[in-house]
Structure formats: C-alpha cells, structure tokens
Design a protein around this motif. Sequence first.
Motif, short mmCIF file in Angstrom:
data_model
loop_
_atom_site.label_atom_id
_atom_site.label_comp_id
_atom_site.label_asym_id
_atom_site.label_seq_id
_atom_site.Cartn_x
_atom_site.Cartn_y
_atom_site.Cartn_z
N GLU A 63 1.87 -4.91 23.54
CA GLU A 63 1.35 -3.55 23.43
C GLU A 63 0.84 -3.32 22.01
N PRO A 64 -0.29 -2.63 21.86
CA PRO A 64 -0.83 -2.39 20.51
C PRO A 64 0.09 -1.49 19.70
N ALA A 65 0.11 -1.72 18.40
CA ALA A 65 0.91 -0.88 17.52
C ALA A 65 0.30 0.52 17.46
N PRO A 66 1.12 1.54 17.36
CA PRO A 66 0.58 2.91 17.31
C PRO A 66 -0.20 3.16 16.02
N VAL A 67 -1.18 4.02 16.10
CA VAL A 67 -1.94 4.42 14.91
C VAL A 67 -1.30 5.69 14.38
N LEU A 68 -0.72 5.60 13.19
CA LEU A 68 0.02 6.71 12.60
C LEU A 68 -0.79 7.33 11.46
N THR A 76 11.28 5.22 9.31
CA THR A 76 11.14 4.47 10.56
C THR A 76 10.27 3.26 10.30
N SER A 77 10.64 2.11 10.87
CA SER A 77 9.93 0.86 10.61
C SER A 77 9.23 0.35 11.85
N ASP A 78 7.94 0.07 11.72
CA ASP A 78 7.17 -0.63 12.74
C ASP A 78 6.83 -2.02 12.22
N GLU A 85 0.86 -1.18 0.00
CA GLU A 85 0.00 0.00 0.00
C GLU A 85 0.90 1.23 0.00
N LEU A 86 0.80 2.05 -1.04
CA LEU A 86 1.72 3.17 -1.23
C LEU A 86 0.98 4.49 -0.98
N PHE A 87 1.44 5.24 0.01
CA PHE A 87 0.80 6.49 0.39
C PHE A 87 1.62 7.72 -0.01
N LYS A 88 2.89 7.52 -0.29
CA LYS A 88 3.73 8.63 -0.73
C LYS A 88 4.94 8.06 -1.46
N PRO A 89 5.25 8.56 -2.66
CA PRO A 89 6.47 8.11 -3.33
C PRO A 89 7.69 8.48 -2.48
N VAL A 90 8.58 7.54 -2.29
CA VAL A 90 9.78 7.77 -1.49
C VAL A 90 10.96 7.99 -2.41
N VAL A 91 11.76 9.01 -2.13
CA VAL A 91 12.89 9.35 -2.98
C VAL A 91 14.19 9.23 -2.19
N SER A 92 15.29 9.28 -2.91
CA SER A 92 16.61 9.15 -2.30
C SER A 92 16.82 10.23 -1.25
N GLY A 93 17.46 9.84 -0.16
CA GLY A 93 17.76 10.76 0.92
C GLY A 93 16.77 10.74 2.05
N LYS A 99 2.80 -7.24 9.29
CA LYS A 99 2.55 -5.90 8.77
C LYS A 99 3.76 -5.02 9.04
N ASN A 100 4.29 -4.44 7.98
CA ASN A 100 5.39 -3.47 8.10
C ASN A 100 4.85 -2.09 7.76
N THR A 101 5.03 -1.16 8.67
CA THR A 101 4.60 0.22 8.46
C THR A 101 5.82 1.12 8.42
N PHE A 102 5.98 1.85 7.33
CA PHE A 102 7.13 2.73 7.16
C PHE A 102 6.67 4.18 7.20
N SER A 103 7.24 4.97 8.09
CA SER A 103 6.89 6.38 8.20
C SER A 103 8.12 7.25 7.95
N ASP A 104 7.87 8.46 7.48
CA ASP A 104 8.98 9.37 7.18
C ASP A 104 9.29 10.26 8.38
N GLU A 105 10.16 11.23 8.19
CA GLU A 105 10.60 12.07 9.31
C GLU A 105 9.49 12.96 9.84
N SER A 106 8.44 13.16 9.05
CA SER A 106 7.31 13.96 9.53
C SER A 106 6.37 13.14 10.40
N GLY A 107 6.59 11.81 10.44
CA GLY A 107 5.74 10.93 11.22
C GLY A 107 4.57 10.36 10.46
N GLU A 108 4.46 10.68 9.17
CA GLU A 108 3.37 10.16 8.35
C GLU A 108 3.77 8.85 7.69
N VAL A 109 2.79 7.97 7.53
CA VAL A 109 3.02 6.67 6.88
C VAL A 109 3.18 6.88 5.38
N VAL A 110 4.26 6.31 4.83
CA VAL A 110 4.50 6.42 3.39
C VAL A 110 4.22 5.11 2.67
#
Length: 342
Positions: free
Chosen positions: A185-190, A106-108, A94-102, A126-137
């Motif tokens: 513990e439940p996984a955080p909702v991001l 963060t991996s949950d 599931e892709l929520f934001k294109p990820v670019v170099s640099g 389930k692997n959830t990847f979030s960027d530095e803003s804290g949003e799931v990408v």
Amino acid sequence: MVEATLDVTTLVGYHYRIDDYYEVGREKIREYARAVQDFHPAHWKEAEAAVLGYSGLVAPTTFFSIVAMLANRRLFESVITGYEGFVQTDQVFELFKPVVSGERLTSDVELEAIRRIAGKDLLTVKNTFSDESGEVVHVMHTTVVGITGDDVDPGVGAAMAAVLMHGVDFGIGAGAPTAPVGPIEPAPVLPLSEVSRARTPRTALAFDEVAVGDELPPRTASLTRGDLVNYAGVSGDANPIHWNDSVAALTGLPDVIAHGMLTMGLGAGFLTEWLGDPGALTRYSVRLSSFTIVAADSIGSVEFSGRIKSLDPVNRTATVVIIAKSGGKKIFGLATAEVRLA
C-alpha cells in the motif's frame, strides 16, 4: 551463511506505520546531546531554549536517528532479510519543525528505493515523523549497502551472537521474510509543517553579515571507546563493530570504528554552535566515505571545518559545505547543510 533469498526490488514502496507514539523525553535529549558532544544550551536548559522562542528543550538534529532505529526494526529484522548486515552510506535530514521535549511523534517507514551498483544492493529507507497535529516535523532518508556472506568472515554471526545484549537481533543469516509483504500500500501523503520555514530564526549572525566563502570556526572532537559504548546505549545502535575488536576484525575493519551517525551528530553540533539557533537548520545531508578509528589504547578524533558555498537573498538562506577528517582522511565524502539566517 545464507545469502539474500528475496528479490528486494519487489519491496520498493513497502510501508508501515508504528502503532505507538514516541514521546521525546527531557532527559533523553540531554543524554543524546552529551553522547554527540553537543553543548548548545537549548538542548540543556529550558530558560536558554525559551530565549530562542522554544517551549522546551530542543532535540538535536540527529536525535531522530533514535526514533528511526526503533521504527525500522521490523523492516530490517523480518522484511528485508537474508543479508549478513548493512553499512550506512548516505543520510539526509529534512527538518520542518524544531521538536522539543514532551512532544509525541508518529513514525512512518517506507522502503523508498533500491539500486544495484557494482553487484551490491543500495537500499534507501524513508522515515517520516509527524506530531500530534498530523503535520510532518522531520523526514530522514537513510541509504545502506546490503552485505552478503561473501563480504564477511563466516564466523561473524556466531561472534556477534556471543557479545550482543539480549533482545537485539540483526537478522544475521536470516532466510526469507517472515512478515507478510503484499499487497504493498502506498505511504500516506502528510502535510509538511511550515514552522521551520516561517519562524524568524535567532541566529548568532544575520544574513547581511555573511558572504560566500566565509569559513566556520574549526572544531576538533575527540572520541574514546567509552564514547562509543555510551553512544551505542543512548542511540540503540548496538552493532559490536563499534566496541568489540574481534567482531570488527571479522568484518574486515582495521579496528573498532565510530558510528557513522555519531560522526554526523558531531558535525551537526559543530554547525549549530556556529548558527546559535538549532531550529535554523532545515536540511543536513552527509555521504560517508571513510570512518573514524578508535583504538583501545588511544583517542580518536574528527576535525570539522566548513564554509559558505552559496547564499539566497530572497529566502535569507545559506548553503554550507562541511568537511570532516579523521586520521588524515575525509570521512564525509560530501556534506552540506541549508540554514536560515536572521
């Protein structure tokens, strides 16, 4: 051989966050794109990526399997133990934001579900990847079958130990978990990034130019043992069934087979080549039904085709069915993609 000693159903919901970030490297994107034979220019040249509105090289769709492989080691090496191995069956991206170099991710990791079918444990991670803003990408759902000692030759553990590179541990024959498990513990909702759903896609075809039933241009990808060894090194999936004849035979395979994730990567590239904009792909789901054999003295191949199954005029999206065949057999039991069109 040691059977699974843990009632894994008690682990559903087990979650942890990796304590370090993963930085998406410019050259790693190119290495991975080469490994999955994805030559879309947005993965290779900054100027071409900029034409599509990206600030750097765009990570291919299945690139996140690298990050997941690193993040999941703790789960499969010290928590879900006692199996002789795992066989991948289903994968959802599931892709929520294109990820670019640099970018730094963060991996949950969460053990999302466990089902028992025909005496086998099917585990979904389930692997959830979030960027530095804290949003799931990006979110990945991976389903594997746990293999017990009854399913493989008793000598497979020793055979694998003799050929694996140092520092790799598949947890073969391990006993009870060595890491503390509870309390769970439940996984955080991001928050989910809205970039992929909000940006204007720059696809080769506009929504008004396609129709239900349209077929994608077919593509055939060739695979050699060299391709499999290269993918193993780039991705981190060092399982010797993908490059060692003896281990493949001990696990009951007819020969060395291509990585399931490699064939998915080939399929994603087939799709985004038609799209023209890798960031226009928002969901990619594959169920594996067979495998691609790559013999030592011949070249394996995967034939890809696809067609538009349905269209959503409100959101200007399309659902595409992807077919992949190798050796006359369908290797994707069911594969679909959801894409946004200009």
